[in-house]
Design a protein around this motif. Structure first.
Motif, short mmCIF file in Angstrom:
data_model
loop_
_atom_site.label_atom_id
_atom_site.label_comp_id
_atom_site.label_asym_id
_atom_site.label_seq_id
_atom_site.Cartn_x
_atom_site.Cartn_y
_atom_site.Cartn_z
N PRO A 1 72.87 51.96 47.51
CA PRO A 1 72.50 53.21 48.15
C PRO A 1 72.54 53.14 49.67
O PRO A 1 71.82 53.87 50.34
N ARG B 1 71.74 61.33 39.72
CA ARG B 1 70.95 60.27 40.36
C ARG B 1 71.25 58.90 39.75
O ARG B 1 70.57 57.92 40.05
N THR C 1 72.12 55.85 42.35
CA THR C 1 71.02 55.36 43.20
C THR C 1 69.89 54.77 42.34
O THR C 1 69.21 53.84 42.77
N ALA D 1 68.43 51.16 42.54
CA ALA D 1 67.00 50.99 42.83
C ALA D 1 66.33 50.07 41.80
O ALA D 1 65.33 49.43 42.09
N THR E 1 63.01 59.96 41.37
CA THR E 1 63.86 58.79 41.62
C THR E 1 64.57 58.28 40.36
O THR E 1 65.46 57.45 40.46
N GLY F 1 63.46 52.54 39.46
CA GLY F 1 63.10 51.30 40.14
C GLY F 1 62.81 51.56 41.60
O GLY F 1 62.90 52.69 42.08
N ARG F 2 62.46 50.51 42.30
CA ARG F 2 62.09 50.66 43.70
C ARG F 2 62.45 49.41 44.49
O ARG F 2 61.65 48.85 45.23
N LYS F 3 63.68 48.97 44.30
CA LYS F 3 64.11 47.75 45.00
C LYS F 3 64.63 48.08 46.39
O LYS F 3 65.13 49.17 46.64
N LYS F 4 64.51 47.10 47.27
CA LYS F 4 65.07 47.30 48.61
C LYS F 4 66.12 46.24 48.91
O LYS F 4 66.13 45.16 48.31
N TYR F 5 67.01 46.58 49.81
CA TYR F 5 68.05 45.66 50.26
C TYR F 5 68.04 45.66 51.78
O TYR F 5 67.72 46.67 52.41
N MET G 1 64.37 60.70 51.96
CA MET G 1 63.79 59.51 51.35
C MET G 1 64.52 58.24 51.80
O MET G 1 63.91 57.24 52.16
N PHE G 2 65.86 58.31 51.79
CA PHE G 2 66.62 57.14 52.23
C PHE G 2 66.47 56.91 53.74
O PHE G 2 66.45 55.77 54.19
N GLU H 1 65.64 49.29 56.13
CA GLU H 1 65.88 48.87 54.75
C GLU H 1 66.86 49.81 54.07
O GLU H 1 66.99 50.98 54.45
N ILE H 2 67.50 49.30 53.05
CA ILE H 2 68.41 50.11 52.23
C ILE H 2 67.70 50.34 50.90
O ILE H 2 67.19 49.40 50.29
N GLY H 3 67.64 51.62 50.49
CA GLY H 3 66.98 51.91 49.21
C GLY H 3 65.77 52.80 49.41
O GLY H 3 65.66 53.50 50.42
N ASN H 4 64.86 52.77 48.44
CA ASN H 4 63.71 53.68 48.52
C ASN H 4 62.37 52.95 48.49
O ASN H 4 61.32 53.59 48.46
N SER H 5 62.40 51.62 48.53
CA SER H 5 61.15 50.87 48.35
C SER H 5 60.06 51.27 49.35
O SER H 5 58.93 51.53 48.97
N LEU I 1 59.03 61.95 49.26
CA LEU I 1 59.70 62.06 47.97
C LEU I 1 59.96 63.52 47.60
O LEU I 1 59.02 64.27 47.35
N VAL J 1 53.93 53.19 46.18
CA VAL J 1 53.83 51.74 46.01
C VAL J 1 55.21 51.12 46.24
O VAL J 1 56.19 51.54 45.63
N GLU K 1 58.06 47.92 46.48
CA GLU K 1 58.51 46.88 45.57
C GLU K 1 57.56 45.68 45.56
O GLU K 1 57.28 45.09 44.52
#
Lengths: 578, 136
Positions: free
Chosen positions: A64, A92, A95, A99, A154, A202-206, B19-20, B31-35, B40, B105, B107
């Protein structure tokens, strides 16, 4: 690069995660990776509706991280064509899979009883789906699951309607209500596995390798997406903008392609829908364009004054062609009712429209009788088509059982192949533009108009030789393999040039030059061609419905000789490649 | 003072760009993503029925800060909270306390809450949210 592959086994209700940097570094993601995962996990001889068939969902390395990288590739063996099935969808899904931490998800085997799957970060839950099984309306299935599962905003929710359960060979998988893995029958593959839905959250970050550069490149792509003309068409009228131009070019298949111009095209055009029906526009996740156009259809209840229901219905060019002009439907409300019915059961709109158009002509010609069709199918008559769509789901007669297996199959049984508009077993899309379109349908890896955009080449270039046409189609399809491995939306192809893609990779810590990207596209094309041949593809088995040569196109009446010459040349190119 | 506000919720198309963007807000550590996202957009059971954008509304007496046992969340002058990540235990009492469900919350189990920096507003392509002066 995100390199985790989640492998779910429905035979034993187990799952495992494999990290595959080898796969993702070489093939990026999406189509490139899906081809390899199909090779690894599926017996090419598998019956598409047996537990041996495999479903791959693959996302790309730009998801994403950047906008417009919002698509997922689904790959499977198609129960419609018996060959490679590949279908892309937005919503979705991409993404959400990212995630949850995955580059790809592989689903193998088949459940004994109906289930739905929930993927949540590192865990997979096998949920009892018995209560949901038998609910034909995919919209209701979606709402029930939405009430029961967390992840609002999400999550992705891919599900089938009744058509998938009944194994209609062109049933689709619907995601986020309005987007579809539409073509080639993924819905029936879900149905054969007793899989009603797949939810991922999910709710992972990169983290980018170069923080400063990442934000800069992001802003550059974002500005192009909202400011450049490249996306404007999709933003304003959406794909429905094509109706009037294609009609004017005499390229809009009408009444089973007896003609290619529809006298009521204006009434069902993108312009008319926008003026009278457009109720809202929505977007796929991480896409600013919002090309999803929803029409508000206000229907009165019979016998109850001042009591209405208002339904929101997503429309696109292909649906207007297949359930509009192809069936002689020129009234917007009628068209929207048909789209809604198809959406309810989770059918592919294009295939459904083409099947019904063929059935109508077959009835006109006396090849089949009203005993078979149960209703007097007639071009322009919405009520008969609404019933016929119910029958494709219910399959109350042999005729509908055959029609549920696709137009090629039905014509094989009843006759009328010369006007059964399918290529390689896949019902034709809405472009009777000329040679490039026909050759695209025949040679494209999915027999989809988006494989190599022949319809566009027909409009751009005249007087190409058969060889030049094939060369241009292969070149376009090769580049699209790169785009569908990233996976960026094809509508954003004007933004994601080889240079921009190369630049976008840099801050992510991955280096690939524009030339390497082009070369990779050609390699993926070759890999896919190999897989397709392994699955049984043969140029000798292709046939072209006579109707294509009878009805003049944008390029006039098409000559068989030209097409044959082009196919001979394609055969040579394919041999060299393999 | 400047605050993130909703200008016209009916324009929301559910693209999630806010959100992103929220995840990218720290220049030194995007950061990349939604953590780490603290905003929202959700639909009302389908975006055809409309949307809600959930984020901290900068309460004058923030209940989240009142229930925080470690001092990670502190009331900010003029409303809202200051979040000191290093003090956060990840107990999620604040998540429970917020009436709007506007504490998320991450990750790693710690939380994400809007600090009204306005970074996301620049990425809303349809004018749903804005960053502007409001009276305290």
């Amino acid at each position: 690069m995100r390199d985790a592959v989640l492998i779910i086994d429905l035979d034993n209700y187990t799952y495992e995660v494999e990290h595959r940097p080898d796969l993702f570094e070489k093939w990026l993601g999406g189509t490139g990776v899906a081809v390899q995962l199909m090779r690894e996990h599926m017996n090419p001889k598998a019956d598409p509706l047996s537990p041996e068939n495999v479903i791959v969902f693959a996302t790309g390395p730009l998801t994403p991280a950047y906008p417009l990288a919002s698509k997922t590739v689904a790959m499977f063996k198609s129960p419609l064509t018996g060959n490679l099935g590949e279908s892309h969808a937005g919503g979705r899904t991409a993404t959400s899979i990212a995630a949850a931490g995955y580059g790809a998800i592989v689903i193998k085997g088949a459940s004994k009883k109906p289930v739905y799957l929930v993927v949540e970060n590192d865990k997979v839950y096998f949920r009892d789906g018995r209560v949901l099984w038998g609910i034909p309306d995919s919209l209701i299935v979606g709402r029930i699951i939405a009430e029961n599962e967390p992840g609002r905003g999400t999550r992705t929710m891919m599900r089938i309607g009744g058509a998938g359960e009944k194994l209609v060979r062109y049933s689709c998988v619907t995601t986020e209500t309005y987007r579809h893995y539409g073509r080639l029958g993924l819905g029936a593959v879900f149905g054969s596995k007793k899989l009603k839905a797949l939810i991922v959250r999910g709710r992972k970050k990169y983290l980018p390798a170069d923080a400063k550069k990442y934000r800069e490149v992001y802003d550059e792509i974002y500005r192009m997406a909202i400011e450049s003309d490249a996306m404007k068409k999709y933003h304003l009228l959406g794909t429905a903008a094509n109706v009037i131009p294609l009609n004017e070019l005499k390229a809009l298949p009408t009444r089973n392609l007896k003609v290619a111009r529809f006298e009521r095209a204006e009434e069902i055009s993108g312009e008319a829908l926008a003026e009278y029906n457009l109720g809202r526009r929505i977007a796929c996740s991480h896409c600013p364009v919002a090309c999803i156009h929803l029409a508000a259809l206000r229907l009165p209840y019979e016998n109850e004054p001042y009591f209405f229901r208002t339904i929101m219905i997503s429309y696109d060019y292909e649906l207007i062609y297949s359930l509009g002009s192809m069936l002689g439907i020129g009234n917007r409300d009628d068209l929207l009712r048909l789209i809604h019915r198809v959406e309810t059961y989770g059918l592919d709109a294009m295939s459904t429209g083409v099947c019904l158009a063929w059935a109508t002509e077959a009835l006109e010609r006396g090849i089949v009788s009203e005993k078979d069709t149960l209703v007097k199918l007639a071009f322009g008559d919405v009520e008969c088509y609404l019933k016929a769509i119910d029958f494709i789901y219910e399959q109350p007669t042999d005729f509908y059982r055959h029609l549920a297996m696709g137009v090629s199959h039905a014509a094989e049984v009843y006759g009328g192949k010369e006007f059964a508009l399918a290529f390689g077993g896949n019902e034709m899309p809405g472009y009777h533009t000329g040679y490039a379109a026909v050759l695209n349908y025949l040679t494209g890896m999915r027999h989809s108009h988006l494989d190599s955009a022949g319809y566009s080449l027909d409009q751009k270039a005249k007087d190409l030789s058969p060889e030049e046409t094939i060369d241009r189609l292969i070149e376009e399809e090769s580049w699209r393999q790169t785009l569908s491995s990233l996976v960026v939306c094809f509508f954003a192809r004007g933004i994601y040039t080889p240079e921009v893609i190369s630049k976008a990779f840099e801050p992510l810590g991955y280096s690939i030059s524009p030339d390497e990207l082009k070369k990779l596209g050609r390699e993926i094309y070759r890999e896919k061609a190999r897989l397709k041949v392994d699955l049984g593809f043969s140029l000798d088995e292709l046939s072209i419905p006579k109707r294509i040569f009878e009805t003049p196109s944008l390029h006039g009446k098409l000559s068989e000789n030209f097409v044959n010459k082009a196919l001979e040349y394609y055969r040579k190119k394919l041999m060299e490649m393999l | 003072m400047k605050r993130l506000v909703v200008e016209d919720i009916e324009k929301c198309v559910g693209c999630g760009l806010c959100m992103f963007a929220c995840s990218r807000k720290f220049a030194k550590r995007p950061e990349i993503g939604n953590s780490s996202s603290a905003i929202l957009p959700v639909s009302l059971s389908g975006f055809e029925r409309g949307a809600t954008v959930i984020f901290c509304r900068a309460c004058e007496e923030p209940p989240c800060a009142q229930v925080c046992p470690s001092g990670a969340l502190k009331p900010k002058k003029g409303g809202g909270v200051v979040y000191v990540e290093s003090l956060c235990l990840g107990c999620h009492y604040c998540v429970e306390a917020c009436t709007l469900n506007a504490i998320f919350v991450r990750e790693d189990g710690k939380i994400a809450v809007c600090i009204h920096c306005g970074y996301c507003a620049d990425y809303c392509p349809h004018g749903v949210i804005a960053y502007k002066e409001v009276e305290a």
